[in-house]
Scaffold this motif. Structure first.
Motif, short mmCIF file in Angstrom:
data_model
loop_
_atom_site.label_atom_id
_atom_site.label_comp_id
_atom_site.label_asym_id
_atom_site.label_seq_id
_atom_site.Cartn_x
_atom_site.Cartn_y
_atom_site.Cartn_z
N VAL A 126 0.85 -1.19 0.00
CA VAL A 126 0.00 0.00 0.00
C VAL A 126 0.89 1.25 0.00
N CYS A 127 0.34 2.37 -0.40
CA CYS A 127 1.09 3.62 -0.44
C CYS A 127 1.73 3.89 0.92
N ALA A 128 2.99 4.28 0.90
CA ALA A 128 3.79 4.42 2.11
C ALA A 128 3.18 5.36 3.15
N GLU A 129 2.56 6.42 2.71
CA GLU A 129 1.95 7.39 3.63
C GLU A 129 0.42 7.37 3.52
N PHE A 130 -0.14 6.30 2.97
CA PHE A 130 -1.59 6.12 2.81
C PHE A 130 -2.21 7.27 2.02
N GLU A 131 -1.58 7.65 0.90
CA GLU A 131 -2.04 8.75 0.06
C GLU A 131 -3.13 8.36 -0.92
N CYS A 132 -3.67 7.17 -0.81
CA CYS A 132 -4.63 6.65 -1.79
C CYS A 132 -5.81 7.58 -2.07
N PRO A 133 -6.47 8.18 -1.06
CA PRO A 133 -7.60 9.06 -1.38
C PRO A 133 -7.21 10.21 -2.32
N ALA A 134 -6.02 10.77 -2.16
CA ALA A 134 -5.56 11.83 -3.06
C ALA A 134 -5.21 11.25 -4.43
N ASN A 135 -4.60 10.08 -4.45
CA ASN A 135 -4.19 9.47 -5.72
C ASN A 135 -5.38 9.18 -6.63
N VAL A 136 -6.46 8.64 -6.09
CA VAL A 136 -7.60 8.30 -6.94
C VAL A 136 -8.35 9.52 -7.45
N ARG A 137 -8.14 10.68 -6.83
CA ARG A 137 -8.81 11.91 -7.24
C ARG A 137 -7.98 12.74 -8.23
N MET A 138 -6.75 12.30 -8.52
CA MET A 138 -5.90 13.03 -9.47
C MET A 138 -6.42 12.84 -10.89
N MET A 139 -6.45 13.93 -11.63
CA MET A 139 -6.85 13.86 -13.03
C MET A 139 -5.72 13.24 -13.83
N LYS A 140 -6.03 12.24 -14.60
CA LYS A 140 -5.05 11.57 -15.44
C LYS A 140 -5.08 12.19 -16.84
N SER A 141 -4.05 11.91 -17.60
CA SER A 141 -4.03 12.39 -18.98
C SER A 141 -5.16 11.70 -19.77
N LEU A 142 -5.59 12.35 -20.79
CA LEU A 142 -6.70 11.86 -21.60
C LEU A 142 -6.25 10.67 -22.45
N PRO A 143 -6.75 9.44 -22.17
CA PRO A 143 -6.31 8.28 -22.94
C PRO A 143 -6.85 8.27 -24.37
N TYR A 144 -8.05 8.86 -24.57
CA TYR A 144 -8.62 8.96 -25.91
C TYR A 144 -9.67 10.06 -25.90
N GLY A 161 -12.97 11.90 -25.85
CA GLY A 161 -14.29 11.51 -25.36
C GLY A 161 -14.25 10.74 -24.05
N PHE A 162 -13.05 10.46 -23.54
CA PHE A 162 -12.91 9.74 -22.27
C PHE A 162 -13.49 10.58 -21.14
N ASP A 163 -14.31 9.99 -20.31
CA ASP A 163 -14.97 10.69 -19.20
C ASP A 163 -14.10 10.59 -17.95
N ARG A 164 -13.28 11.61 -17.72
CA ARG A 164 -12.37 11.59 -16.57
C ARG A 164 -13.13 11.59 -15.24
N GLU A 165 -14.18 12.36 -15.15
CA GLU A 165 -14.95 12.43 -13.90
C GLU A 165 -15.55 11.07 -13.54
N ALA A 166 -16.07 10.36 -14.54
CA ALA A 166 -16.62 9.02 -14.30
C ALA A 166 -15.52 8.07 -13.85
N GLU A 167 -14.33 8.20 -14.44
CA GLU A 167 -13.21 7.35 -14.05
C GLU A 167 -12.77 7.63 -12.62
N ILE A 168 -12.77 8.89 -12.22
CA ILE A 168 -12.42 9.23 -10.84
C ILE A 168 -13.45 8.64 -9.87
N ARG A 169 -14.72 8.77 -10.20
CA ARG A 169 -15.77 8.18 -9.34
C ARG A 169 -15.61 6.67 -9.24
N ARG A 170 -15.27 6.01 -10.36
CA ARG A 170 -15.04 4.57 -10.35
C ARG A 170 -13.85 4.22 -9.47
N ARG A 171 -12.78 4.98 -9.59
CA ARG A 171 -11.57 4.71 -8.80
C ARG A 171 -11.84 4.91 -7.30
#
Length: 163
Positions: A114-132, A134-144
């Motif tokens: 697991v993340c050394a300092e338990f940063e998981c809640p911040a990690n899943v909320r980070m916006m990732k680069s657009l894979p393609y 029309g990709f729905d980043r907000e939906a992906e964050i909610r899923r994560r």
């Protein structure tokens, strides 16, 4: 996550003795926590560098888990078992948690990367680069966020089980 008091946190630990619960050092920013952005409360003990804590809410009750970092080295960069982030800006380490109840008193533990300092809640909320396009980043964050919560709750259930 629900806002918790110091007393609720200390009494929530299912794999720590009374002496260990009394000795817990709360996070430095405890009074300023934004509970709405936390899927669990996780921190490392400033006085005991190999010890970490996670508190989540399971079945409408806070459940705390005390972790101990293993001292061995991991050869390859691992993936966090909770946030499953492959672009982590932080380290992932191997923790052991005593199992709850008699199994823990008998020395049974459960290990997890697991993340050394338990940063998981911040990690899943980070916006990732657009894979393609029309990709729905907000939906992906909610899923994560949903997946992270499921992973943490499943781990808490495993620790809580007695044997």
């Amino acid at each position: 996550m629900l806002s918790l008091s110091e007393k609720q946190i200390r009494s929530s630990f299912i794999n720590a003795s009374l002496r260990e619960r009394k000795a817990i050092t709360l996070p430095e920013n405890f009074d300023a926590l934004n509970w709405d952005d936390l899927d669990f409360l996780g921190w490392r003990d400033s006085k005991l560098p190999l010890v970490g804590y996670v508190v989540t809410v399971l079945d409408d009750a806070p459940v705390g888990i005390m972790f101990r970092k293993t001292e061995g080295k991991i050869r390859k960069r691992p993936q966090c078992s909770w946030c499953e982030d492959v672009d982590l800006p932080n380290d992932v380490v191997f923790f052991n948690a005593k199992q709850g109840g008699q199994a823990g008193r008998d020395g049974d533990t459960i290990g997890i990367l697991v993340c050394a300092e338990f940063e998981c809640p911040a990690n899943v909320r980070m916006m990732k680069s657009l894979p393609y396009i029309g990709f729905d980043r907000e939906a992906e964050i909610r899923r994560r966020i949903t997946v992270l919560r499921e992973h943490v709750l499943n781990f808490a259930r495993r620790v809580r089980e007695d044997g």
